[in-house]
Design a protein around this motif. Structure first.
Motif, PDB file in Angstrom:
ATOM      1  N   GLU A 179       0.863  -1.260   0.011  1.00 17.45           N
ATOM      2  CA  GLU A 179       0.199  -0.188   0.110  1.00 17.45           C
ATOM      3  C   GLU A 179       0.802   1.410  -0.012  1.00 17.45           C
ATOM      4  OE1 GLU A 179      -3.062   0.453  -0.630  1.00 17.45           O
ATOM      5  OE2 GLU A 179      -3.149   2.855  -0.049  1.00 17.45           O
ATOM      6  N   LEU A 180       2.103   1.194   0.898  1.00 17.59           N
ATOM      7  CA  LEU A 180       3.075   2.125   0.814  1.00 17.59           C
ATOM      8  C   LEU A 180       3.415   2.611  -0.662  1.00 17.59           C
ATOM      9  CD1 LEU A 180       4.842   4.369   2.100  1.00 17.59           C
ATOM     10  CD2 LEU A 180       6.385   2.445   2.265  1.00 17.59           C
ATOM     11  N   MET A 181       3.596   1.641  -1.486  1.00 18.01           N
ATOM     12  CA  MET A 181       4.110   1.589  -2.765  1.00 18.01           C
ATOM     13  C   MET A 181       3.210   2.269  -3.784  1.00 18.01           C
ATOM     14  SD  MET A 181       6.188  -0.859  -5.481  1.00 18.01           S
ATOM     15  CE  MET A 181       6.377  -1.979  -4.313  1.00 18.01           C
ATOM     16  N   HIS A 182       1.848   1.779  -3.459  1.00 20.48           N
ATOM     17  CA  HIS A 182       1.006   2.168  -4.195  1.00 20.48           C
ATOM     18  C   HIS A 182       0.693   3.699  -4.146  1.00 20.48           C
ATOM     19  CE1 HIS A 182       0.125  -1.813  -5.717  1.00 20.48           C
ATOM     20  NE2 HIS A 182      -0.462  -2.105  -4.573  1.00 20.48           N
ATOM     21  N   ARG A 183       0.677   4.099  -2.783  1.00 28.35           N
ATOM     22  CA  ARG A 183       0.743   5.520  -2.595  1.00 28.35           C
ATOM     23  C   ARG A 183       1.910   6.282  -3.231  1.00 28.35           C
ATOM     24  NH1 ARG A 183      -1.299   5.943   3.651  1.00 28.35           N
ATOM     25  NH2 ARG A 183      -3.160   4.187   3.444  1.00 28.35           N
ATOM     26  N   MET A 184       3.045   5.758  -3.192  1.00 31.02           N
ATOM     27  CA  MET A 184       4.118   6.525  -3.849  1.00 31.02           C
ATOM     28  C   MET A 184       3.754   6.577  -5.365  1.00 31.02           C
ATOM     29  SD  MET A 184       7.242   4.284  -2.179  1.00 31.02           S
ATOM     30  CE  MET A 184       8.590   4.941  -2.918  1.00 31.02           C
ATOM     31  N   ALA A 185       3.139   5.700  -5.998  1.00 28.63           N
ATOM     32  CA  ALA A 185       2.838   5.821  -7.341  1.00 28.63           C
ATOM     33  C   ALA A 185       1.877   6.833  -7.551  1.00 28.63           C
ATOM     34  CB  ALA A 185       2.526   4.412  -7.779  1.00 28.63           C
ATOM     35  N   ARG A 186       0.991   7.029  -6.740  1.00 28.13           N
ATOM     36  CA  ARG A 186      -0.189   7.917  -6.955  1.00 28.13           C
ATOM     37  C   ARG A 186       0.352   9.365  -6.340  1.00 28.13           C
ATOM     38  NH1 ARG A 186      -3.470   3.700  -4.718  1.00 28.13           N
ATOM     39  NH2 ARG A 186      -3.499   4.551  -2.541  1.00 28.13           N
ATOM     40  N   ASN A 187       1.451   9.424  -5.644  1.00 25.45           N
ATOM     41  CA  ASN A 187       2.088  10.620  -5.085  1.00 25.45           C
ATOM     42  C   ASN A 187       0.988  11.063  -3.936  1.00 25.45           C
ATOM     43  OD1 ASN A 187       3.966  12.758  -4.842  1.00 25.45           O
ATOM     44  ND2 ASN A 187       2.952  13.968  -5.994  1.00 25.45           N
ATOM     45  N   GLU A 188       0.739  10.020  -3.223  1.00 23.23           N
ATOM     46  CA  GLU A 188      -0.288  10.489  -1.928  1.00 23.23           C
ATOM     47  C   GLU A 188       0.436  10.277  -0.597  1.00 23.23           C
ATOM     48  OE1 GLU A 188      -4.249   8.495  -4.230  1.00 23.23           O
ATOM     49  OE2 GLU A 188      -3.732   8.047  -2.022  1.00 23.23           O
TER      50      GLU A 188
END
Lengths: 741, 131
Positions: A452-461
Motif C-alpha cells: 500500500e505504501l508503494m501504491h501511494r508512492m505511485a499516486r504521490n499520496e
C-alpha cells in the motif's frame, strides 16, 4: 515445477487498441540521419537528443575520448562531465542521461554481452551515478549507428523518442493513450513499432513507470521481447534515480527499432576467436551450471540460504543476518513453485547463463492491476533479499508482488527494499507510527501495508510522498519533525552518499564494508562485490589481502562497465578445474576469455595490466567528478555504523558470543576484562574497535589507489595514467595544496 | 518421427559418414564440419568407435532464445537461418556435440536427418528411422 512447455503464451494487445493509440500519436519533429555501420565494435558516433529544443544531432566521438574512455561507462561519464557544472543538480535542464553500451556489447556469441551503461547526476546523491542493465536497447543503439546517446534539456509535454534504424529517422512523438507503467507501456510500444509478431524482436523500449514521476529512487526499465512466452520482458537500470531524471525530462519512453540481429553486426576483427571463445563458454555452462549455482534454474536468488548461513542476508534492516523464514524462500522453493524452468532466459542473445528468470502468469492481489496475471521478473538476489528479509517478509508470493510493482512503477527494488526496511525500523522504534504514516502499519513483515505504501508512492499520496524521498532525506525530515534522533538514524539508516545500501550485511566482512564505503556512486556491490570472496570463500584472509582487493577489484570490475559486459558470467559459473589454477578467485580462464573477446572485437591485444589501466583512468575520473560535485572526499566515504557492527542491544545479543570473542581475539581485551564489562561497555568497545579498523582500512586502500589520505587522486598518479587533464587538475590541485601534497 | 539411429557394434570407424556430411554441406572433407561425429576408441587393441549422432532431442531448440530452431512435422529440428542471431548456444549445449559452427558462416547448422551419411555407411551402422 512449472516448465516453459506448459506456460501459455501471453495475450497480445488487440489491433483495435493499437489502432486507437496509433491514431492519437502526434509527430512533433522528425530528423533523418545516415546510419554509420559498426567497425570493430564502434561507430564513433554519439547521438545528442535535446528534449527542450526537440533536436537530434549526430556528432563524431573524438579519437582521444575513445582512447582514454573506451566506451560504456567511460563515455557516459566523459559526456556528462562536459554537460554539467558544479552547481548542476538532478533536475537542472543541463543534467543529462547518457547511455552507452561499450565496444564488446552486441556480440551474440558469449554470455552477458548486452549491457548498457547509464549515467546521470542522481537525485539521491547529487553526484554521478552509473547503472548497468540488460535488454535490447544498448546493442540496438549501436546497430542503429550510435556508440552513445545523450539526453538533455526538458520537454514541456510527455514525449517518446523513436530511433528507427530501418528508415534512418529519429522522431519526437506524443503518445497520449499509452500507459505509464512499464509492463504495459513497453508491451504497447513494442507492438506499435513492430511490423508483425516476428518483428517484435527488433524493437527495444526504455521506460520508467508512474512512480518515477515522484520518487528519487525512480529507475529505468529496458525491454527484451520473449518470442516463446509472447511477452515483452524487462530488465532494470535500478540504481540512483535515473528514472526520476528521465521523467523530469518528460520522456515517456525511448524506442529503438532495427532490421534484425545477426552474428557480426559489430564487424569484429576476429570472428573466429569470438566463436571459439563463445562455444567454449556455452559448453562450460551446459556442463557445470547444474553442479555449481544453477543460475539457469533459479538465477541469482540461489544464494539466499548460503548467505544466511554466514549471517549476510540483511534481515530486519540489516540488524541480523539470518532468520528461519529464509527457509521459505530458498532456491528449491522458487524453483519448485514459482520460477518457470527450461526457458531461454537470457536478457541478451547468447547468454547461456540465462539468469533472468520469470514467474509466469503470476496473479496480482493488490493495486491497479489486481486480478491480472503478469510476467514477473526474477526476483534476483538483491530484490529477493531487500524486498523480503530486510523487511521481515518471507513469503515468495508477497516478494514477487512487491517486485512486480517496483518494476512496473519504475522503482529500484534495492532502494525501495532498504528504504522500507528503514521505515519499518523507524516504526518499531516509535519514530513513526500509524498517525505519521497515514494509517500504514509498517511492522516487520506486513507486506500488505508495504504494498500500500508503494501504491501511494505511485499516486504521490500522503506518506508515499515521504517514502519517495529516500532514506537520506527521510532522516533529516524525521529529525526536523522531532520524531527521531538524527545521530541514531544515521547509525541504522542504511544509506551512504544518499544511496541506499544493496543487500549484504557486511558486519563480518571488513572487505565488504570497504566494498560499500569506498565506492564512487555509493554503496552498491557491483564495484567491489567482495563478500563471497572474503567471508564465504575466505580467499582474502589478511588485512593486506583485503586492502589490495579494494584496489584491484573495483578497477577490474569497472572494466566490464567500459565494455558493455555483465559481471556474472565472470565468476558465478567457473571452469571445472578452476580450483586448481594459481588464482581461483580471479577465474583465470574467464579473464583470458575476456581479453580474447576484446581482441576479437577491436583487434587490439591487451593484457590484464592494461585492462586495469583502462579502468583506472575512468575510475579516477569518476572520483574527481564526485569531488567536483561536492561529495568525493574521505568524509563522504564514512559508513553507517550498522554496516560495520551492532547498533542496538538486541543486535549485539543476537551474536553475543561472537562479539565477545572478537573483543579478546581482535581488540586486545582479556577474557576477564570482557566478563567484567557491562553490555553497553562491550558494545562501545566493539564499536570503537570496528570504527577504527575501518579507518585503518581506508589508510591502507587510498594510497594503493593513488590517492591522498583525504581521498584525492594525486597529480602524479593521474600523470602515470595519462589522465592529467586540465579540467581534472583544476578540481584537485586546490585540495592537494591544502593537504600539502 | 524421422531421425538418424545408430548401431555402434557395426561401426568400423571408416569416417566416411563424416566426410560425406561435411562435403555435402560445407564442401570439405574436414570432420569438424560434419553433423555426425565418430570418436575412435581402442578396446583390447581393437578400434571400437563411438558414434555421436543427432537424435533430434531438441536441446538446441530449448536453449535458443530467438526460437529459430523448431521441429518440422517429421520431428526434425530445423534452424530458420534467416532469423538466427548466431549465438552458438545450441552448439555448446548439444549433448552429442554434433552441431557445426563455421567461421565462414554466421549461423551454425545441424543434422536434418537427410540420410547422406547413412547412404555412404558401408556396414549399416547408421540409418534413417521413421517411427
Amino acid at each position: 515445477m512449472i516448465h516453459i512447455c506448459d506456460v501459455p503464451r501471453y495475450h497480445a494487445i488487440s489491433e483495435d487498441e493499437l489502432k486507437q493509440m496509433r491514431e492519437k500519436h502526434v509527430l512533433l519533429r522528425s530528423f533523418s540521419y545516415e546510419k554509420t555501420p559498426l567497425e570493430r565494435g564502434y561507430t564513433d558516433k554519439i547521438l545528442t537528443v535535446d528534449l527542450g529544443a526537440k533536436e537530434a544531432v549526430v556528432s563524431d566521438i573524438p579519437a582521444e575520448v575513445k582512447e582514454k574512455f573506451i566506451g560504456g561507462k567511460g563515455y557516459c561519464l566523459r559526456y556528462l562531465w562536459d554537460a554539467v557544472n558544479p552547481s548542476t543538480r538532478w533536475d537542472s535542464p543541463e543534467n543529462e542521461i547518457v547511455m552507452s553500451a561499450g565496444p564488446i556489447a552486441g556480440i551474440t556469441q558469449y554470455g552477458g554481452t548486452g549491457k548498457t551503461l547509464i549515467c546521470t547526476i542522481s537525485p539521491l546523491t547529487d553526484i554521478p551515478v552509473d547503472s548497468n542493465v540488460g535488454g535490447f536497447f544498448g546493442p540496438y543503439l549501436k546497430f542503429a549507428g550510435f556508440d552513445a546517446l545523450e539526453l538533455k534539456g526538458k520537454s514541456e509535454t510527455d514525449v517518446i523518442v523513436v530511433i528507427d534504424a530501418t528508415t534512418g529517422t529519429i522522431t519526437f512523438e506524443e503518445a497520449p493513450l499509452e500507459h505509464f507503467d512499464a509492463h504495459v507501456l513497453c508491451e504497447e510500444l513494442t507492438s506499435l513499432y513492430a511490423k508483425d509478431e516476428k518483428d517484435k524482436m527488433n524493437v527495444a523500449v526504455v521506460a520508467a513507470g508512474s512512480a518515477a514521476d515522484y520518487c528519487n529512487m525512480g529507475m529505468l526499465n529496458f525491454s527484451f521481447y520473449d518470442p516463446r512466452r509472447g511477452v515483452t520482458r524487462l530488465k532494470q537500470a535500478g540504481r540512483g534515480g535515473i528514472g526520476r531524471v528521465f521523467r523530469d525530462k518528460r520522456i515517456k519512453a525511448l524506442v529503438c527499432r532495427i532490421d534484425g540481429v545477426k552474428a557480426n553486426l559489430n564487424h569484429v576483427a576476429d570472428i573466429g576467436l569470438i566463436n571459439k571463445t563463445g562455444v567454449k563458454f556455452h559448453r562450460e555452462i551446459a556442463n557445470n551450471d547444474i553442479h555449481q549455482n544453477d543460475m539457469r534454474g533459479v538465477g541469482t536468488a540461489y544464494s539466499l540460504r548460503t548467505l544466511a548461513d554466514y549471517d549476510i542476508v540483511p534481515t530486519n534492516n540489516f540488524k541480523f543476518g539470518d532468520a528461519p523464514g529464509i527457509d521459505e524462500m530458498t532456491a528449491a522453493v522458487f524453483k519448485k513453485d514459482w520460477l518457470t524452468q527450461g526457458a531461454a532466459d537470457g536478457c541478451w542473445y547468447g547468454c547461456s547463463m540465462a539468469c533472468a528468470k520469470a514467474s509466469d502468469h503470476f496473479l496480482l492481489k493488490t493495486g491497479p492491476y489486481k486480478g491480472q496475471r503478469v510476467c514477473v521478473d526474477g526476483p534476483e538476489y538483491e530484490s529477493a533479499a531487500g524486498l523480503g528479509p530486510a523487511c521481515g517478509i518471507y513469503n515468495p508470493q508477497e516478494v514477487l508482488e512487491i517486485n512486480f510493482y517496483c518494476d512496473t512503477y519504475g522503482l529500484d527494488t534495492i532502494s525501495y527494499g532498504t528504504m522500507t526496511a528503514f521505515l519499518m525500523e523507524c516504526y518499531e522504534r516509535g519514530i513513526l507510527n500509524r498517525e505519521r504514516t497515514g494509517g500504514l502499519d509498517l511492522s516487520w513483515g506486513n507486506a500488505a501495508d508495504d504494498l500500500e505504501l508503494m501504491h501511494r508512492m505511485a499516486r504521490n499520496e500522503g506518506f508515499g510522498k515521504i517514502a519517495a524521498l529516500g532514506i537520506h532525506k527521510q532522516k533529516a525530515y524525521f529529525a526536523e519533525m522531532g520524531w527521531g534522533d538524527l545521530a541514531e538514524m544515521n547509525d541504522f539508516g542504511m544509506e551512504q552518499k544518499g544511496l541506499e545500501y544493496s543487500e549484504y550485511s557486511a558486519k563480518e566482512s571488513l572487505a565488504q564494508q570497504g566494498g560499500y564505503g569506498l565506492t564512487n556512486k555509493g554503496p552498491q556491490h557491483d564495484e567491489a562485490w567482495l563478500i563471497f570472496m572474503d567471508q564465504v570463500n575466505n580467499q582474502i584472509p589478511t588485512f593486506e589481502d583485503k586492502a589490495e582487493a579494494l584496489y584491484f577489484y573495483p578497477m577490474f570490475r569497472t572494466w566490464f562497465g567500459l565494455m558493455g559486459l555483465c559481471k556474472l558470467p565472470w565468476n558465478d559459473i567457473v571452469p571445472a578445474d578452476n580450483a586448481l589454477t594459481d588464482d581461483p578467485k580471479m577465474v583465470p580462464e574467464h579473464v583470458e576469455n575476456y581479453l580474447n573477446l576484446y581482441y576479437g572485437v577491436t583487434g587490439k591485444r591487451i593484457d590484464t595490466k592494461e585492462m586495469i589501466r583502462q579502468s583506472e583512468r575512468v575510475y579516477n575520473f569518476q572520483r574527481i567528478f564526485n569531488i567536483r560535485m561536492g561529495k568525493g572526499l574521505r568524509a563522504d566515504d564514512a559508513i553507517p555504523y550498522r554496516s560495520a557492527g551492532p547498533v542496538f542491544e538486541d543486535e549485539y545479543l543476537w551474536r553475543e558470543e561472537r562479539y565477545d570473542t572478537q573483543l579478546v581475539e581482535l581488540a586486545g581485551y582479556t577474557p576477564e576484562q570482557v566478563k567484567s564489562m557491562s553490555l553497553q561497555e562491550r558494545m562501545a568497545a566493539t564499536r570503537k574497535f570496528r570504527e577504527a579498523r575501518y579507518q585503518t582500512l581506508i589508510d591502507a586502500v587510498y594510497p594503493k589507489r593513488g590517492w591522498t589520505l583525504n581521498g584525492v587522486p594525486t597529480v602524479e598518479h593521474l600523470r602515470e595514467l595519462g589522465m592529467d587533464l586540465p579540467e581534472l587538475l583544476e578540481v584537485i590541485e586546490p585540495l592537494l595544496a591544502k593537504e600539502g601534497v | 518421427m524421422k531421425r538418424l539411429i545408430k548401431d555402434e557394434s557395426l561401426c568400423i570407424g571408416c569416417h566416411q559418414c563424416e566426410a560425406a556430411c561435411a562435403e555435402a554441406y560445407y564442401k570439405t572433407s574436414d570432420p569438424a564440419f560434419a553433423c555426425i561425429r565418430i570418436e575412435d576408441r581402442e578396446i583390447d587393441g581393437k578400434n571400437r568407435p563411438i558414434i555421436h549422432v543427432c537424435d533430434q532431442c531438441g536441446k538446441c531448440a530449448e536453449v535458443c532464445n530467438s526460437c529459430v530452431i523448431q521441429a518440422n512435422p517429421g520431428g526434425v529440428y530445423m534452424i530458420r537461418k534467416k532469423d538466427c542471431v548466431g549465438c552458438l548456444m545450441c552448439v555448446g549445449f548439444c549433448p552429442e556435440q554434433v552441431m557445426v559452427q563455421s567461421d565462414e558462416r554466421l549461423e551454425p547448422s545441424k543434422c536434418t536427418a537427410c540420410g547422406i551419411c547413412a547412404k555412404v555407411c558401408p556396414t549399416g551402422a547408421i540409418r534413417i528411422a521413421e517411427d
